[in-house]
Design a protein around this motif. Structure first.
Motif, PDB file in Angstrom:
ATOM      1  N   UNK A  37       0.835  -1.193   0.000  1.00  0.00           N
ATOM      2  CA  UNK A  37       0.000   0.000   0.000  1.00  0.00           C
ATOM      3  C   UNK A  37       0.866   1.238   0.000  1.00  0.00           C
ATOM      4  N   UNK A  38       0.307   2.392  -0.352  1.00  0.00           N
ATOM      5  CA  UNK A  38       1.093   3.622  -0.408  1.00  0.00           C
ATOM      6  C   UNK A  38       1.619   4.027   0.958  1.00  0.00           C
ATOM      7  N   UNK A  39       2.610   4.889   0.975  1.00  0.00           N
ATOM      8  CA  UNK A  39       3.157   5.395   2.230  1.00  0.00           C
ATOM      9  C   UNK A  39       2.041   6.056   3.036  1.00  0.00           C
ATOM     10  N   UNK A  40       1.996   5.739   4.337  1.00  0.00           N
ATOM     11  CA  UNK A  40       0.982   6.331   5.206  1.00  0.00           C
ATOM     12  C   UNK A  40      -0.360   5.643   5.158  1.00  0.00           C
ATOM     13  N   UNK A  41      -0.432   4.467   4.511  1.00  0.00           N
ATOM     14  CA  UNK A  41      -1.729   3.784   4.376  1.00  0.00           C
ATOM     15  C   UNK A  41      -2.089   2.947   5.598  1.00  0.00           C
ATOM     16  N   UNK A 221      -6.706   5.721   2.742  1.00  0.00           N
ATOM     17  CA  UNK A 221      -7.604   5.910   3.899  1.00  0.00           C
ATOM     18  C   UNK A 221      -7.437   4.811   4.947  1.00  0.00           C
ATOM     19  N   UNK A 222      -6.489   3.898   4.714  1.00  0.00           N
ATOM     20  CA  UNK A 222      -6.269   2.834   5.678  1.00  0.00           C
ATOM     21  C   UNK A 222      -7.279   1.708   5.578  1.00  0.00           C
ATOM     22  N   UNK A 223      -7.952   1.621   4.442  1.00  0.00           N
ATOM     23  CA  UNK A 223      -8.914   0.543   4.223  1.00  0.00           C
ATOM     24  C   UNK A 223      -8.359  -0.461   3.213  1.00  0.00           C
ATOM     25  N   UNK A 224      -8.954  -1.636   3.169  1.00  0.00           N
ATOM     26  CA  UNK A 224      -8.481  -2.654   2.223  1.00  0.00           C
ATOM     27  C   UNK A 224      -8.924  -2.288   0.809  1.00  0.00           C
TER      28      UNK A 224
END
Length: 592
Positions: A37-41, A221-224
Motif C-alpha cells: 500500500x502507499x506510504x501512510x496507508x 484511507x487505511x482501508x483494504x
C-alpha cells in the motif's frame, strides 16, 4: 490469524481519521502474505496490531477484533504474544545487539533462560537450515547486508515463532544479498520443520510475488483496497492492482500493455516469472515483436514521459514551482539539448582518494579518482560495503579523507569555508530520521534556510508545494509521526528549499510507493534540467537504468570498477531484465 472490522485511532482524539479502518481478513497456518500500500496507508499500524504493540504498547481507540492463533489479542500476555509473533525490521542494523553471529542467534533463548545445551543445539539446527553454519563464529561487522538479515531471521526462528513479519526485508540489500535472503525464505517455506505464517511488507512486488500465496493492499484511507490469492488477482484484477499505487512487477506491466495493444483473440497467459516472458517471444510474429520492443524501450529503458523535458533550451526556469507549473509551460520542440550547446565544467573532482574507518586499517575508499561535471545525473552502484555511502559523506565534506583530494570547482574542500560549502550540498541520508531536527513539518523544512540566513528569501507558494510533496498532512504535525516514506519526502523538501548546487541521495527509493517514486524522479529530473548535479546511490538498478545518464560502479574494496554513460554501462550489464529482454527480442526479430 483473523481480523474482523478492525479500526484504530492513535491517541485520545476520537475525531481523528483512523490509521486503519474496517479491516477484515484471515490467514491460514503456513500461508505467506504480501502486505502493501502507499506510504501512510497504515501498514505499520496493521503489523503492530498483529504483534501486540497495539494495544499493549501504543495506546488509542480500537474497534473490532483480532485473533492470533485462535485467541483474542486482548487475552494475551504481551510477552506470550511476542514469543509467537516476530518482527524483522527493514534495516538490519536496528536489531543487531551482539558482536558475533552465534551470540546474536542465541540472544533470545538466553533471555528466555534456556539451558546452555539446548541453546547450543537449537543454534546449530537453525544455522544448518539457513546454511550459515560457517558464519557462526564471525563478528557481525564481517557480514554482508544479506547475511545480516539472515542472521536476524535466524535469531527469530530459533525461538520457534508461529508468525513472522518481515518489514521490507530486501530494502537495504544489494542484488547478491537480496537473492541470498529470498533463497532462504523459499527454503523456509518448503521446510517440514517449520510451518510459519509469514507477512512480507513490501512496495516492490516483483521480488516477492512468487513467494506469496495472498496479497493485501491498503489504500490511503487505511482501508483494504484489494485482498485475495496472488494468482487470481494477477490474472483477473491486474488493472486494479496497478491502480493501488504499488510497484507492480515490470514484466507483468509490460505484458498487459502489450496484450491490450494486440490481437485480443490471442489467449496469452500472464508470465509467472522472467523465463515465462522470454518463452512468450517464440510465439510472437514479427509485428508483435516490434510492438513489444517499442513498449519495452518507452517504459523501461528510455521512459517516454520524461522525453518532453529534454526539449527545453538550457536550464528550466518556472518560478520555483514544480510539476504542475512545468506542465503549463510551452514545450519548445526540437531545441538543442544543454549538453550539445556547451561543454559543462567540472563541479567535483576526486583525486587518489583514500578513506579508512577510524582506528582500523580497513579502506572504505581506495585510491579513487573521478570527475563529476555540472548537470551530471549519476547512479552510484556497487555491493554492500563497497563504500558508496562513505563516498557521499566525503563529497558532502562530512568525512575527512586519509589522503587524496576533493575539489569543488577546482578548489580543495580543505580551503573552502565549511558553512558556504554546506549550502552548496543537499544530502539525503539513508535513514530519514537521521536528518529530522524540528518538532513540526513546516519548521523542519525551514530549518536549513534559517541556518543559512535566507528565510526571508523563501517563497510561500514554493513552501506550500514542498509541504504537499510529503502528502496530505498538517504542516504542524510532528515529523517523527510520519511514515518512513513520508519522512523521506520531508528530507527532500528540506533540501530543495535552500536550492543547493549538488544533491546527494543515499537509497532514496526505500519505502516509497509507485506514485511517490514517479513524483520524486520527475522532480529530480526537473532539478537536473535546472542545472543541479545529482548523484543517487541505490541498489535499484532497474530505476537507475530508466532515469540516470551515467553510472559509477565501485568494487567491494572501495576502488573504481566502472564509469560509463548509462546506456553503455547497462548494455553490458547482463543481469538486468530489460536489457536481456531487448537482446532476445532483437534476436527473434532477426530470425523471423
Amino acid at each position: 490469524m483473523e481480523f474482523k472490522d478492525f479500526s484504530f485511532i492513535y491517541g485520545d482524539d476520537l475525531t481523528q481519521q483512523p490509521a486503519i479502518s474496517d479491516i477484515s481478513f484471515q490467514l491460514k497456518k503456513g500461508e505467506y502474505l504480501i502486505l502493501a500500500g502507499p506510504s501512510g496507508s497504515g501498514k505499520s499500524t496493521l503489523t503492530n496490531a498483529i504483534n501486540g504493540i497495539i494495544p499493549f504498547r501504543l495506546k488509542g481507540y480500537m474497534k473490532g477484533t483480532t485473533h492470533i492463533l485462535g485467541k483474542n489479542v486482548e487475552n494475551y500476555d504481551f510477552m506470550e504474544l511476542s514469543r509467537n509473533v516476530g518482527l524483522v525490521k527493514q534495516n538490519p542494523l536496528e536489531q543487531l545487539v551482539t558482536f558475533t553471529v552465534r551470540d546474536e542467534i542465541a540472544f533470545g533463548l538466553e533471555n528466555l533462560k534456556y539451558s546452555k545445551e539446548e541453546i547450543k543445539n537449537r543454534v546449530e539446527e537453525i544455522a544448518n537450515l539457513m546454511e550459515i553454519k560457517h558464519l557462526l563464529d564471525r563478528t557481525i561487522d564481517q557480514l554482508s547486508g544479506g547475511q545480516k538479515q539472515i542472521v536476524i531471521l535466524s535469531s527469530f526462528l530459533v525461538m520457534n515463532p508461529k508468525i513472522l513479519i518481515l518489514d521490507e526485508p530486501i530494502a537495504f540489500l544489494d542484488q547478491n544479498s537480496e537473492s541470498l535472503l529470498l533463497n532462504r525464505l523459499k527454503r523456509l517455506k518448503k521446510s517440514n520443520d517449520f510451518n510459519l505464517t509469514i507477512i512480507i511488507v513490501e512496495h516492490r512486488l516483483s521480488r516477492v510475488i512468487d513467494l506469496a500465496d495472498k496479497i493485501l493492499i491498503l489504500n490511503e484511507e487505511g482501508k483494504i483496497a484489494l485482498y485475495g490469492d496472488i494468482s487470481e488477482i494477477i490474472e483477473k484484477k491486474f488493472t486494479i492492482l496497478k491502480s493501488c499505487n504499488v510497484r507492480v512487477p515490470w514484466i507483468l506491466d509490460l505484458f498487459f500493455k502489450f496484450k491490450n495493444l494486440n490481437d485480443p483473440s490471442k489467449k496469452f497467459v500472464p508470465p509467472k516469472n522472467f523465463q515465462d516472458l522470454l518463452t512468450l517471444l517464440h510465439f510472437l510474429n514479427k509485428n508483435e515483436l516490434y510492438s513489444l520492443k517499442e513498449l519495452l524501450i518507452d517504459t523501461e529503458i528510455e521512459p517516454i514521459h520524461l522525453k518532453s523535458f529534454e526539449n527545453y533550451e538550457e536550464k528550466i526556469h518556472f518560478n520555483n514551482l514544480y510539476i504542475e507549473s512545468l506542465k503549463q509551460v510551452e514545450i519548445i520542440r526540437d531545441s538543442p539539448k544543454l549538453e550539445q550547446k556547451k561543454e559543462l565544467g567540472t563541479i567535483l573532482e576526486v583525486q587518489n582518494l583514500i578513506f579508512e574507518y577510524p582506528n582500523t586499517q580497513i579502506k572504505a575508499i581506495n585510491n579513487l579518482s573521478l570527475k563529476i561535471k555540472e548537470g551530471d545525473f549519476i547512479g552510484l552502484i556497487g555491493p554492500n560495503g563497497s563504500g558508496k555511502t562513505t563516498l557521499l559523506y566525503l563529497l558532502a565534506n562530512l568525512y575527512e579523507p586519509k589522503s587524496g583530494e576533493i575539489l569543488f570547482k577546482g578548489k580543495n574542500l580543505k580551503d573552502l569555508d565549511i558553512y558556504d560549502y554546506a549550502q552548496k550540498i543537499g544530502f539525503i541520508f539513508q535513514n530519514p530520521e537521521n536528518m529530522i531536527f524540528k518538532s513540526t513539518i513546516k519548521k523542519e523544512i525551514l530549518y536549513g534556510p534559517e541556518n543559512f540566513g535566507i528565510s526571508d528569501k523563501i517563497d510561500d507558494i514554493y513552501l506550500k508545494k514542498l509541504i504537499q510533496l510529503i502528502g496530505n498532512e498538517d504542516e504542524e504535525k510532528n515529523p517523527f509521526n510520519l511514515s518512513w516514506g513520508q519522512k523521506r519526502r520531508l528530507n527532500l523538501s528540506s533540501i530543495f528549499i535552500y536550492n543547493p548546487d549538488i544533491i546527494l541521495l543515499d537509497e532514496p527509493f526505500i519505502g516509497q510507493d509507485q506514485k511517490t517514486i514517479d513524483s520524486l524522479i520527475e522532480t529530480l529530473f526537473i532539478e537536473n534540467k535546472r542545472g543541479k548535479t545529482i548523484i543517487i546511490s541505490s541498489h535499484d538498478y532497474h530505476l537507475l537504468l530508466k532515469y540516470t545518464r551515467r553510472i559509477i560502479e565501485l568494487n567491494r574494496d572501495g576502488t573504481l570498477k566502472d564509469d560509463k554513460p548509462n546506456k553503455e554501462f547497462f548494455s553490458h550489464h547482463k543481469n538486468l531484465g530489460p536489457v536481456i529482454l531487448l537482446d532476445e527480442i532483437n534476436k527473434n526479430i532477426n530470425k523471423s
